[in-house]
Design a protein around this motif. Structure first.
Motif, mmCIF file in Angstrom:
data_model
loop_
_atom_site.group_PDB
_atom_site.id
_atom_site.type_symbol
_atom_site.label_atom_id
_atom_site.label_comp_id
_atom_site.label_asym_id
_atom_site.label_seq_id
_atom_site.Cartn_x
_atom_site.Cartn_y
_atom_site.Cartn_z
ATOM 1 N N ALA A 87 0.806 7.750 -31.774
ATOM 2 C CA ALA A 87 1.229 8.837 -30.877
ATOM 3 C C ALA A 87 1.821 8.247 -29.599
ATOM 4 C CB ALA A 87 0.029 9.725 -30.530
ATOM 5 N N ILE A 88 2.487 9.127 -28.842
ATOM 6 C CA ILE A 88 2.911 8.780 -27.485
ATOM 7 C C ILE A 88 1.871 9.367 -26.532
ATOM 8 C CG2 ILE A 88 4.675 9.102 -25.708
ATOM 9 C CD1 ILE A 88 5.578 7.212 -27.965
ATOM 10 N N GLY A 89 1.321 8.528 -25.646
ATOM 11 C CA GLY A 89 0.316 9.040 -24.725
ATOM 12 C C GLY A 89 -0.427 7.912 -24.030
ATOM 13 N N GLU A 90 -1.106 8.193 -22.900
ATOM 14 C CA GLU A 90 -1.205 9.564 -22.509
ATOM 15 C C GLU A 90 -0.155 9.894 -21.467
ATOM 16 O OE1 GLU A 90 -5.405 8.694 -20.582
ATOM 17 O OE2 GLU A 90 -4.626 10.579 -19.795
ATOM 18 N N ILE A 91 0.432 11.054 -21.624
ATOM 19 C CA ILE A 91 1.538 11.477 -20.773
ATOM 20 C C ILE A 91 1.238 12.887 -20.247
ATOM 21 C CG2 ILE A 91 3.172 10.059 -22.071
ATOM 22 C CD1 ILE A 91 4.190 12.567 -23.478
ATOM 23 N N GLY A 92 1.922 13.301 -19.209
ATOM 24 C CA GLY A 92 1.660 14.650 -18.706
ATOM 25 C C GLY A 92 1.912 14.772 -17.223
ATOM 26 N N LEU A 93 1.054 15.562 -16.574
ATOM 27 C CA LEU A 93 1.213 15.847 -15.149
ATOM 28 C C LEU A 93 -0.158 15.775 -14.483
ATOM 29 C CD1 LEU A 93 3.486 19.043 -15.509
ATOM 30 C CD2 LEU A 93 4.259 16.687 -15.064
ATOM 31 N N ASP A 94 -0.159 15.249 -13.254
ATOM 32 C CA ASP A 94 -1.408 15.147 -12.502
ATOM 33 C C ASP A 94 -1.114 15.480 -11.049
ATOM 34 O OD1 ASP A 94 -3.658 14.258 -11.034
ATOM 35 O OD2 ASP A 94 -4.206 12.885 -12.662
ATOM 36 N N TYR A 95 -1.530 16.685 -10.644
ATOM 37 C CA TYR A 95 -1.264 17.129 -9.275
ATOM 38 C C TYR A 95 -2.491 16.961 -8.376
ATOM 39 C CZ TYR A 95 2.883 19.372 -11.399
ATOM 40 O OH TYR A 95 4.054 19.627 -12.071
ATOM 41 N N HIS A 96 -3.480 16.227 -8.870
ATOM 42 C CA HIS A 96 -4.730 16.096 -8.111
ATOM 43 C C HIS A 96 -4.572 15.176 -6.909
ATOM 44 C CE1 HIS A 96 -9.028 15.986 -7.388
ATOM 45 N NE2 HIS A 96 -8.983 14.672 -7.387
ATOM 46 N N TYR A 97 -3.912 14.049 -7.127
ATOM 47 C CA TYR A 97 -3.828 13.043 -6.066
ATOM 48 C C TYR A 97 -2.551 13.200 -5.255
ATOM 49 C CZ TYR A 97 -7.555 10.891 -8.724
ATOM 50 O OH TYR A 97 -8.733 10.666 -9.385
ATOM 51 N N GLU A 98 -2.727 13.253 -3.933
ATOM 52 C CA GLU A 98 -1.566 13.473 -3.064
ATOM 53 C C GLU A 98 -0.573 12.328 -3.124
ATOM 54 O OE1 GLU A 98 -2.318 14.570 1.027
ATOM 55 O OE2 GLU A 98 -3.474 16.295 0.292
ATOM 56 N N ASP A 99 -1.065 11.108 -3.390
ATOM 57 C CA ASP A 99 -0.138 9.975 -3.392
ATOM 58 C C ASP A 99 0.455 9.709 -4.784
ATOM 59 O OD1 ASP A 99 -2.526 9.144 -4.388
ATOM 60 O OD2 ASP A 99 -2.577 7.222 -3.316
ATOM 61 N N ASN A 100 0.238 10.608 -5.736
ATOM 62 C CA ASN A 100 0.915 10.478 -7.035
ATOM 63 C C ASN A 100 2.421 10.675 -6.865
ATOM 64 O OD1 ASN A 100 -1.084 9.843 -8.828
ATOM 65 N ND2 ASN A 100 -1.237 11.868 -9.744
ATOM 66 N N PRO A 101 3.228 10.130 -7.780
ATOM 67 C CA PRO A 101 4.672 10.403 -7.742
ATOM 68 C C PRO A 101 4.920 11.917 -7.701
ATOM 69 C CG PRO A 101 4.164 8.752 -9.401
ATOM 70 C CD PRO A 101 2.858 9.237 -8.897
ATOM 71 N N ASN A 102 6.018 12.325 -7.083
ATOM 72 C CA ASN A 102 6.220 13.766 -6.915
ATOM 73 C C ASN A 102 6.426 14.450 -8.265
ATOM 74 O OD1 ASN A 102 9.008 14.546 -7.499
ATOM 75 N ND2 ASN A 102 9.539 13.197 -5.782
ATOM 76 N N PRO A 103 6.133 15.753 -8.318
ATOM 77 C CA PRO A 103 6.154 16.482 -9.598
ATOM 78 C C PRO A 103 7.460 16.335 -10.372
ATOM 79 C CG PRO A 103 5.097 17.828 -7.936
ATOM 80 C CD PRO A 103 5.602 16.606 -7.227
ATOM 81 N N GLU A 104 8.584 16.247 -9.676
ATOM 82 C CA GLU A 104 9.856 16.138 -10.396
ATOM 83 C C GLU A 104 9.949 14.819 -11.161
ATOM 84 O OE1 GLU A 104 11.654 18.758 -11.022
ATOM 85 O OE2 GLU A 104 10.171 19.745 -9.739
ATOM 86 N N ILE A 105 9.469 13.750 -10.560
ATOM 87 C CA ILE A 105 9.436 12.453 -11.258
ATOM 88 C C ILE A 105 8.494 12.535 -12.459
ATOM 89 C CG2 ILE A 105 8.694 10.036 -11.047
ATOM 90 C CD1 ILE A 105 9.670 10.133 -8.127
ATOM 91 N N GLN A 106 7.334 13.104 -12.239
ATOM 92 C CA GLN A 106 6.356 13.243 -13.331
ATOM 93 C C GLN A 106 6.924 14.076 -14.489
ATOM 94 O OE1 GLN A 106 2.289 14.316 -12.406
ATOM 95 N NE2 GLN A 106 2.465 13.632 -10.288
ATOM 96 N N LYS A 107 7.595 15.165 -14.147
ATOM 97 C CA LYS A 107 8.141 16.047 -15.198
ATOM 98 C C LYS A 107 9.223 15.354 -16.015
ATOM 99 C CE LYS A 107 7.416 20.369 -12.714
ATOM 100 N NZ LYS A 107 8.148 21.445 -12.000
#
Ligand code: NI
Length: 253
Positions: A87-107
């Protein structure tokens, strides 16, 4: 036989006693080690090649998408050519941490990697932390591509939408936590045919070992809790979730 469809055996914390950890997991027939970046994806594959019952998934975790680019995708593609990558993983979105890459990069990284899974004709493993709606919206863009949402934490409506699209939910130690009544209520309503077992070791250790390092052998406590919630004998839970893993990952073991 018991199965652990999500465990980070590549983690530092297993470095000194991996043989012991695998010995403890003697009654498991299948362990899947997902990657979180290129390095851990490679280590996951190395472990899978070394131990018959370990399999790998390769992918970039949303928190690790800061340096993601087209070369990353090429490299994942190369790793995924091996038969032990399921499989491909793990992939997705994580909005918990403020210093995570911004949502557009994650998406962008999430969509690209789903498309890689599609091209390779393999499923993908989703990490969803405080990002339920965006996760669901993106999964819906790929209706023919099946996924499992690992450590599922959404509500009943989300769970139903996912399984109606023929996707799976994976549950681990959180199911045993005292404060997880909402999750137990959701899982009670979900057909057993759509549930996979996991530990997410070394994290999210089930009761009675909460606070200690998690490991594949502890998936037994998840199975026991699931049996209680669904009022089904634990033997049936174990057999059925193994069958689910075979169907989802399209593998014999
Ligand atoms: Ni994980």
């Amino acid at each position: 036989m018991l199965t652990d469809t999500h465990c980070h055996l590549d983690d530092q914390s297993y470095q000194n006693d991996l043989e012991e950890v695998l010995k403890n997991a003697y009654n498991l027939g299948f362990i899947l080690n997902p990657g979180c970046d290129l390095k851990t994806s490679q280590v996951a594959l190395n472990l899978a090649k070394k131990y018959p019952k370990i399999y790998a998934a390769v992918g970039i975790h949303p928190s690790e998408t800061g340096n993601y680019n087209i070369k990353t995708l090429d490299y994942l593609n190369k790793l995924a050519q091996d038969d032990k990558v399921l499989a491909i993983g793990e992939i997705g979105l994580d909005y918990h941490y403020e210093d995570n890459p911004n949502p557009e990069i994650q998406k962008k990284a999430f969509r690209d990697q789903i498309e890689l899974a599609r091209d390779l004709k393999i499923p993908y493993i989703v990490h969803d932390r405080e990002s339920h709606q965006d996760i669901l919206d993106i999964i819906k863009e790929y209706p023919n591509q099946k996924c499992v949402v690992h450590a599922f934490s959404g509500d009943l409506e989300m769970a139903k939408e996912l399984i109606e699209m023929d996707n799976y939910l994976s549950v681990g130690g959180v199911l045993t936590f005292k404060n997880a009544n909402d999750l137990r209520k959701v899982i009670k309503e979900i057909p057993i045919e759509k549930i996979l077992l996991e530990t997410d070791g070394p994290y999210l250790t089930p009761v009675p070992y909460r606070g200690k390092r998690n490991q594949p052998a502890y998936v037994e406590y998840v199975a026991n809790t699931l049996a209680r919630i669904k009022e089904i004998p634990v033997e049936t839970i174990v057999t059925r979730t193994a069958q689910n893993a075979r169907e989802f990952f399209e593998i014999e073991f």
